[in-house]
Design an enzyme around this catalytic site. Sequence first.
Site, PDB file in Angstrom:
ATOM      1  N   ASP A   1      32.696  50.012  36.829  1.00 14.30           N
ATOM      2  CA  ASP A   1      32.738  48.614  36.417  1.00 14.30           C
ATOM      3  C   ASP A   1      34.165  48.261  35.999  1.00 14.30           C
ATOM      4  O   ASP A   1      34.995  49.145  35.747  1.00 14.30           O
ATOM      5  CB  ASP A   1      31.800  48.364  35.233  1.00 14.30           C
TER       6      ASP A   1
ATOM      7  N   ASP B   1      36.135  46.636  33.013  1.00 15.82           N
ATOM      8  CA  ASP B   1      36.072  46.220  31.611  1.00 15.82           C
ATOM      9  C   ASP B   1      37.350  45.475  31.260  1.00 15.82           C
ATOM     10  O   ASP B   1      38.462  45.960  31.538  1.00 15.82           O
ATOM     11  CB  ASP B   1      35.903  47.435  30.702  1.00 15.82           C
TER      12      ASP B   1
END
Length: 220
Positions: free
Chosen positions: A146, A148
């Site tokens: 992901d 961030d």
Amino acid sequence: MGLITAPHDLLQLHPHWTEAEELQHVPSWVHVSLQQTPWVVVRRAPALEGQVAVGVRGQERHLRQALNIPASLIVQKVTPEQLIASQFDSNLQTASANDRWDSMPVLQALKQLYSHWHNNQMIWGPTGSAGFELATGHPTLTMTSDLDILLRCSQSIDRVRAEQLWQQTLDLPVRVDVQIETPYGAVALSEWAKPATDRVLMRTLQGPVLVKDPWNPRLA
């Protein structure tokens, strides 16, 4: 004045970190990790004067070690916003272009987010695996990582603006988690962007709390 740090700052340790008392009774993987990449990340946690609350990343996602280390062990600090400044120029080109930027979806997403946000006069940058790899040069990203992001907001942003920013993360090739950093703690952009939400969860040094206004939590 001592070194000032904030959550998600990345810190490079002095080669003598092996002699620190705080690192004498930790799992063996911590030493292996720091010998390979002597960097830690600042945690959102209280620490005694002269110390910094940090976390150590292991080779596997579940390997994380919380520590308080002497500030004297720190030889370099890199903030998320410094990573943006060092990686991009006005032509949206990476300062250190390599195959990782072409092959890692999360870095492609960071490029796209930069194209959305670079003219907004906001202070922001990558954290998590992306921030760690960009700061240290050590490959930590995977094809499923992901993205961030830390967005520093000393002044409040209304929910309409928050929703506009959040919408700009939805067309990216990976899941994006943006944390708004206020003077009192951090809240998720996705939560603050919901106009119907009465209270949002804010992460503070004392732990998570529910607040109505992340910039004035005393009125919650």
